[in-house]
Design an enzyme around this catalytic site. Structure first.
Site, PDB file in Angstrom:
ATOM      1  CG  ASN A  52      -1.487   1.250   1.574  1.00  0.00           C
ATOM      2  OD1 ASN A  52      -1.821   2.147   0.368  1.00  0.00           O
ATOM      3  ND2 ASN A  52      -2.396   1.375   2.659  1.00  0.00           N
ATOM      4  CE  LYS A 109       0.056   3.015   4.692  1.00  0.00           C
ATOM      5  NZ  LYS A 109       0.229   3.148   6.054  1.00  0.00           N
ATOM      6  CG  HIS A 111      -5.480   1.468   5.017  1.00  0.00           C
ATOM      7  ND1 HIS A 111      -4.985   2.673   5.812  1.00  0.00           N
ATOM      8  CD2 HIS A 111      -4.621   0.830   5.006  1.00  0.00           C
ATOM      9  CE1 HIS A 111      -3.756   2.484   6.332  1.00  0.00           C
ATOM     10  NE2 HIS A 111      -3.429   1.316   5.831  1.00  0.00           N
ATOM     11  CD  GLU A 124      -2.650   5.278   6.922  1.00  0.00           C
ATOM     12  OE1 GLU A 124      -2.539   5.559   5.493  1.00  0.00           O
ATOM     13  OE2 GLU A 124      -1.732   4.710   7.619  1.00  0.00           O
ATOM     14  CD  GLU A 140      -3.111  -2.822   7.337  1.00  0.00           C
ATOM     15  OE1 GLU A 140      -2.221  -2.978   6.804  1.00  0.00           O
ATOM     16  OE2 GLU A 140      -4.003  -1.762   6.972  1.00  0.00           O
ATOM     17  N   GLY A 190       2.670   1.912  10.771  1.00  0.00           N
ATOM     18  CA  GLY A 190       3.611   2.964  10.696  1.00  0.00           C
ATOM     19  C   GLY A 190       4.374   3.414  11.901  1.00  0.00           C
ATOM     20  CB  SER A 213       5.649  -2.061  12.057  1.00  0.00           C
ATOM     21  OG  SER A 213       5.026  -0.800  12.325  1.00  0.00           O
TER      22      SER A 213
END
Ligand code: PGA
Length: 251
Positions: free
Chosen positions: A10, A12, A96, A98, A168, A174, A211
């Site tokens: 991904n 992003k 996702h 985010e 996730e 991240g 991660s």
């Protein structure tokens, strides 16, 4: 025979068309000879045409990071399933973290996006995961069930065949703070158990994300109910992503 794996990147909001072309050309030799790994990249919308053009002869799948449920209309900033299919996209991400936590997408919006993609035969990588405070409050299982549960009114067995689930944990994305083996095993088992309760269809493959790096993936990919990874940071650099693919192929 080794179990089938999925290593999806991904990107992003990284890698415009020029950089996308550079990274994809570096990945080419690795994706030429895959035995039991499907490799995909979710690229920013502006890089999709270039990425698709460069991968026509390749097994690497190219997908979007999100999709809207309507075919067209007054939805500024959104892209429809038909538009993605017109340019040849293979899949999309939905849900996702985010999108959920920075942009405020609700379980219901994400369910509509997911069902829209699946209904039109677009593969969907549906992302779920708990916040740190939810984990600390002992609510991980409940959160996963609520997120998946939002799909159920419209998710038929047939539609679920084209779905992949990505677990996730938000606190691991991240942050360099990968979830421990026990945490991954438990969350993936929670998903498998819940799926068996609510659906007659086989449980979709479940990827871990958060991660993932060449240093931790060999352990993660061997865990029960883990079929691969959804990778952010380590997918941006061809050398690191290639190592992840190699680890998947060896496992
Ligand atoms: P990360 O991102 O690998 O950089 O933690 C994972 C993701 O957001 O899918």
């Amino acid at each position: 025979m080794s179990k089938h794996h999925y290593v999806y990147g991904n990107w992003k909001m990284n890698h415009g068309p020029a950089k996308a072309a550079e990274v994809l050309s570096e990945l080419e030799p690795v994706t030429e000879k895959l035995s039991h790994t499907t490799v995909g990249i979710a690229a920013p919308a502006v890089s999709l045409p270039k990425a698709l053009e460069l991968t026509t002869a390749s097994a690497l799948k190219v997908g979007s990071q999100n999709v809207h449920w309507e075919e067209s209309g007054a939805f500024t900033g959104e892209i429809s399933v038909g538009m993605l299919q017109e340019i040849g996209c293979d899949f999309t991400l939905t849900g996702h973290s985010e999108r959920r936590h920075i942009f405020g997408e609700t379980d219901q919006m994400i369910a509509k996006r997911t069902i829209a993609g699946l209904s039109k035969n677009l593969e969907v990588v549906f992302c779920v995961g708990e916040l740190l405070e939810e984990r600390e409050a002992g609510k991980t299982t409940e959160v996963l069930q609520t997120q998946i549960g939002a799909l159920l009114p419209e998710l038929t067995a047939e539609l679920s065949k084209n779905m992949i689930i990505a677990y996730e944990p938000v606190w691991a994305i991240g942050t360099g703070k990968v979830a421990g083996a026990e945490e991954i095993l438990q969350a993936h088992k929670d998903i498998v158990d819940y799926w068996a309760e609510v659906s007659d269809a086989p449980c979709p493959p479940i990827l871990y994300g958060g991660s993932v790096s060449p240093d931790n993936f060999a352990e993660i990919i061997r865990l029960d109910n883990v079929s691969g990874a959804l990778v952010g940071g380590a997918s941006l650099v061809a050398e690191k992503f290639s190592k992840l693919i190699a680890i998947s192929e060896e496992a």
